[in-house]
Write an enzyme that holds these catalytic residues in place. Structure first.
Site, mmCIF file in Angstrom:
data_model
loop_
_atom_site.group_PDB
_atom_site.id
_atom_site.type_symbol
_atom_site.label_atom_id
_atom_site.label_comp_id
_atom_site.label_asym_id
_atom_site.label_seq_id
_atom_site.Cartn_x
_atom_site.Cartn_y
_atom_site.Cartn_z
ATOM 1 N N LYS A 97 47.982 38.519 36.373
ATOM 2 C CA LYS A 97 47.321 38.202 37.649
ATOM 3 C C LYS A 97 45.803 38.247 37.510
ATOM 4 C CE LYS A 97 47.388 42.943 39.449
ATOM 5 N NZ LYS A 97 47.773 43.800 40.586
ATOM 6 N N ARG A 124 51.341 50.260 51.218
ATOM 7 C CA ARG A 124 50.913 48.891 50.996
ATOM 8 C C ARG A 124 52.131 47.998 51.247
ATOM 9 N NH1 ARG A 124 47.595 47.585 45.482
ATOM 10 N NH2 ARG A 124 49.696 47.381 44.684
ATOM 11 N N TYR A 136 12.482 39.779 39.808
ATOM 12 C CA TYR A 136 12.247 39.842 41.252
ATOM 13 C C TYR A 136 11.869 41.248 41.744
ATOM 14 C CZ TYR A 136 14.354 35.193 41.910
ATOM 15 O OH TYR A 136 14.634 33.843 41.890
ATOM 16 N N MET A 188 20.499 35.574 39.775
ATOM 17 C CA MET A 188 21.735 34.832 39.981
ATOM 18 C C MET A 188 22.231 34.187 38.686
ATOM 19 S SD MET A 188 22.530 31.673 42.593
ATOM 20 C CE MET A 188 22.020 32.615 44.046
#
Length: 389
Positions: A44, A148, A285, A333
């Site tokens: 998964k 759950r 930054y 980014m």
């Protein structure tokens, strides 16, 4: 490529064999198999960041894996299109309008909602006609303490009775999941869950209903608690060479479990530019960091979009020519700046940089950003190319 991920086939195969060596025969007395438990590779979430396509290839070629576990029907269908003919269990949510495709493609699903039974009963004629009496294979999730997915006790018994009478359903399996078997050295809560699982199974079998595959063991349980193995085990993070927690590893050592796990993922990029900066020059930054000395820096073309966490700003480290190179300032980014002042002088433009792998472990990065190794790996952007090596 500006960034890529290498997956060690050798290490994956080592981990599978090492985990399977812990499986004993015969398994739990409640097992229906009478031989060693089946081995499920949990693929998964893009195979825990390792690449669903690549891990599927390794698992098929290995001939060591009996089942594959995924989160979604889309992941299951991806495996089918990649010529995976193994049994597949979708461990997550499946919309009812995909049920027909599950039957058609021999995909098993988790079940715990009465609405599923009503849905299948309502359209029973359609399913019988379209799929020539093929049945939906379900694995019923038993709630034992995770709060759950799942049902238990009287609700479970009623569900099993109804499912067993439904002509469109085959109850292939029943399972549970432990809430606190890996984050503690005290297994008492997990053992209470195991008792509840046993109790619920015995209640079902007292009705004359025998479910072929019972399973409960995740990675930590496979390694440290053989009483949880039943008919099948589900190998998740251990398959990829990582311990689920320091506590799980500590218990294994206490129990003298003979197991070595080998991490399989190495994430790399390249130096896109090299600059020389004078002492006290700000970097990235926000001017959050200034170099303390005359420095040689490297700009690498990855950032938080790629999955390199912004929390590693000013504290992360990479490997360049075998030497650690610290992250300077904020992770951007699409770019990050590293200090290559102390790396060998031969380091040059386009040289490889290791972001994760070798001595830069997922556990180290997780500790620095206050999370777990699972998250560090699964959040690596799935668009980044994975390569089997």
């Amino acid at each position: 490529m500006k960034t890529w991920i290498e997956i060690s086939k050798k290490n994956i195969l080592h981990n599978i064999k090492a985990l399977k060596s812990l499986l004993k025969s015969p398994p739990d007395p409640l097992s229906q198999r009478g031989r060693k438990p089946l081995f499920m590779a949990v693929l998964k979430s893009n195979a825990y960041g390792h690449g669903l396509r690549e891990m599927n290839t390794i698992c098929i070629q290995s001939k060591l894996v009996d089942w594959c576990g995924v989160d979604s029907f889309d992941e299951a269908m991806f495996l089918r299109k990649q010529k995976n003919r193994m049994p597949i269990l979708v461990l997550g949510y499946v919309p009812f309008d995909r049920i027909g495709e599950c039957i058609k493609n021999n995909v098993s699903i988790v079940a715990y909602n009465n609405e599923l039974l009503k849905y299948l009963e309502k359209d029973s004629g359609k399913y019988n006609a379209n799929f020539k009496n093929k049945k939906l294979k379900i694995h019923i999730k038993v709630e034992t303490g995770t709060s759950r997915q799942g049902i238990a006790n009287e609700e479970l018994i009623n569900f099993v009775k109804k499912a067993n009478k439904n002509k469109n359903i085959f109850i292939e399996g029943i399972y549970t999941h432990y809430a606190n078997i890996e984050d503690t050295t005290d297994p008492s809560y997990a053992m209470e869950q195991l008792k509840k699982f046993h109790k619920n199974i015995k209640s079902i079998e007292s009705l004359g209903i025998h479910i072929p595959i019972k399973h409960s063991a995740c990675s930590a349980a496979i390694i440290n608690y053989p009483e949880t193995h039943f008919d099948m085990v589900r190998a998740g993070i251990s398959l990829y060479g990582h311990w689920s927690s320091h506590e799980a590893e500590a218990i294994a050592k206490q129990k003298n479990v003979n197991l070595t796990l080998k991490p399989a993922l190495t994430w790399k990029t390249r130096i896109a530019q090299i600059k020389n900066l004078s002492a006290k020059t700000p970097v990235s930054y926000g001017l959050t960091e200034r170099v303390k000395r005359n420095s040689r820096i490297g700009i690498i073309p990855i950032g938080y979009w790629d999955g390199y966490d912004r929390g590693l700003s000013s504290i992360g480290e990479t490997l360049v020519s075998g030497k650690r190179a610290k992250v300077l300032g904020r992770v951007c980014m699409n770019m990050t700046i590293i200090d290559i002042t102390d790396t060998p002088p031969k380091v040059k433009l386009f040289d490889e940089v290791i972001l994760l792998g070798n001595e830069i472990t997922a556990e180290e990065l997780a500790k620095k950003i206050d999370t777990i190794n699972y998250e560090v790996m699964t959040r690596i952007n799935p668009l980044i190319k994975r390569v089997i090596v």
